[in-house]
Write a protein that holds these residues in place. Structure first.
Motif, PDB file in Angstrom:
ATOM      1  N   GLU A 211      12.832  20.200  19.817  1.00 43.50           N
ATOM      2  CA  GLU A 211      14.035  19.671  19.158  1.00 43.50           C
ATOM      3  C   GLU A 211      14.247  18.178  19.427  1.00 43.50           C
ATOM      4  O   GLU A 211      15.228  17.604  18.974  1.00 43.50           O
ATOM      5  N   ILE A 212      13.336  17.565  20.166  1.00 46.50           N
ATOM      6  CA  ILE A 212      13.466  16.140  20.484  1.00 46.50           C
ATOM      7  C   ILE A 212      12.438  15.365  19.662  1.00 46.50           C
ATOM      8  O   ILE A 212      11.245  15.453  19.917  1.00 46.50           O
ATOM      9  N   ARG A 213      12.919  14.632  18.678  1.00 44.26           N
ATOM     10  CA  ARG A 213      12.051  13.832  17.805  1.00 44.26           C
ATOM     11  C   ARG A 213      11.703  12.508  18.497  1.00 44.26           C
ATOM     12  O   ARG A 213      12.577  11.843  19.060  1.00 44.26           O
ATOM     13  N   ILE A 214      10.426  12.149  18.435  1.00 52.16           N
ATOM     14  CA  ILE A 214       9.972  10.899  19.052  1.00 52.16           C
ATOM     15  C   ILE A 214      10.699   9.703  18.426  1.00 52.16           C
ATOM     16  O   ILE A 214      11.119   8.785  19.117  1.00 52.16           O
ATOM     17  N   GLY A 215      10.883   9.728  17.109  1.00 49.14           N
ATOM     18  CA  GLY A 215      11.594   8.644  16.432  1.00 49.14           C
ATOM     19  C   GLY A 215      13.011   8.476  16.952  1.00 49.14           C
ATOM     20  O   GLY A 215      13.505   7.351  17.093  1.00 49.14           O
ATOM     21  N   ASP A 216      13.685   9.591  17.242  1.00 49.60           N
ATOM     22  CA  ASP A 216      15.049   9.512  17.778  1.00 49.60           C
ATOM     23  C   ASP A 216      15.071   8.852  19.150  1.00 49.60           C
ATOM     24  O   ASP A 216      15.966   8.058  19.459  1.00 49.60           O
TER      25      ASP A 216
ATOM     26  N   ASP B 185       9.068  10.046  13.343  1.00 52.58           N
ATOM     27  CA  ASP B 185      10.020  11.117  13.026  1.00 52.58           C
ATOM     28  C   ASP B 185       9.326  12.442  12.702  1.00 52.58           C
ATOM     29  O   ASP B 185       9.956  13.496  12.761  1.00 52.58           O
ATOM     30  N   ARG B 186       8.067  12.397  12.358  1.00 46.31           N
ATOM     31  CA  ARG B 186       7.328  13.633  12.042  1.00 46.31           C
ATOM     32  C   ARG B 186       6.923  14.404  13.301  1.00 46.31           C
ATOM     33  O   ARG B 186       6.485  15.551  13.207  1.00 46.31           O
ATOM     34  N   TYR B 187       7.025  13.774  14.453  1.00 41.30           N
ATOM     35  CA  TYR B 187       6.554  14.400  15.689  1.00 41.30           C
ATOM     36  C   TYR B 187       7.697  14.646  16.659  1.00 41.30           C
ATOM     37  O   TYR B 187       8.641  13.871  16.753  1.00 41.30           O
ATOM     38  N   THR B 188       7.555  15.735  17.403  1.00 42.55           N
ATOM     39  CA  THR B 188       8.519  16.059  18.447  1.00 42.55           C
ATOM     40  C   THR B 188       7.868  15.888  19.804  1.00 42.55           C
ATOM     41  O   THR B 188       6.644  15.724  19.910  1.00 42.55           O
TER      42      THR B 188
ATOM     43  N   ASP C  38       5.033  18.195  20.377  1.00 38.79           N
ATOM     44  CA  ASP C  38       3.750  17.782  19.820  1.00 38.79           C
ATOM     45  C   ASP C  38       2.975  16.885  20.771  1.00 38.79           C
ATOM     46  O   ASP C  38       1.755  16.765  20.669  1.00 38.79           O
TER      47      ASP C  38
END
Length: 149
Positions: free
Chosen positions: A72-77, A126-129, A132
């Motif tokens: 639930e943690i997006r790299i982009g965030d 944003d495509r990766y969490t 991943d």
């Protein structure tokens, strides 16, 4: 584009916590595993806590853990939260609203191209969490680096 050390260490911290989900982890443990200053890491931990990425437990048996599942943690965030300024050039930086100091601001196409590039960069992140980012190599690599179990 280069991410700051603050963001680099924040991502490393989250990966470490994502690998060690079975227990609380200390700041000292993370700092030793990555060779990072504990004092610098304290500031990063505090910010990640404020952002809702990690939770902290104070006290003798305290420590850190992810505040929510790694999936639930997006790299982009994380990057958006930890980078103070995503402006690729001075006219895009937060302290230069609208590129007012640039004589080319009204006719400049570069700013639009760089904005598009930044959007693409963030789109990929944003495509990766965090999930991943955690594979068998990361799990075994940290185990070999420092075995705290």
């Amino acid at each position: 584009m280069r991410l700051t050390l603050h963001t680099d260490y924040a991502l490393r911290t989250l990966i470490y916590l994502g690998i060690r989900t079975d227990r609380l982890v200390s700041i000292r443990e993370i700092a030793q595993a990555y060779g990072i200053s504990e004092n610098h890491l304290v500031k990063i931990i505090h910010r990640l806590g404020l952002g809702g990425f990690i939770s902290t437990q104070r006290g003798r048996n305290g420590g850190l853990r992810l505040a929510r599942p790694a999936a639930e943690i997006r790299i982009g965030d994380v990057v958006r939260y930890t980078e103070e300024d995503m402006g690729l050039v001075a006219c895009m930086q937060s302290d230069q609203p609208g590129g007012q100091d640039c004589i080319l601001a009204r006719a400049c196409r570069l700013r639009g191209v760089l904005g598009e590039a930044l959007g693409s960069f963030m789109g990929v992140l944003d495509r990766y969490t965090l999930a991943d980012m955690i594979g068998d190599n990361e799990r075994s690599g940290l185990g070999e680096l420092r075995n705290f179990d």
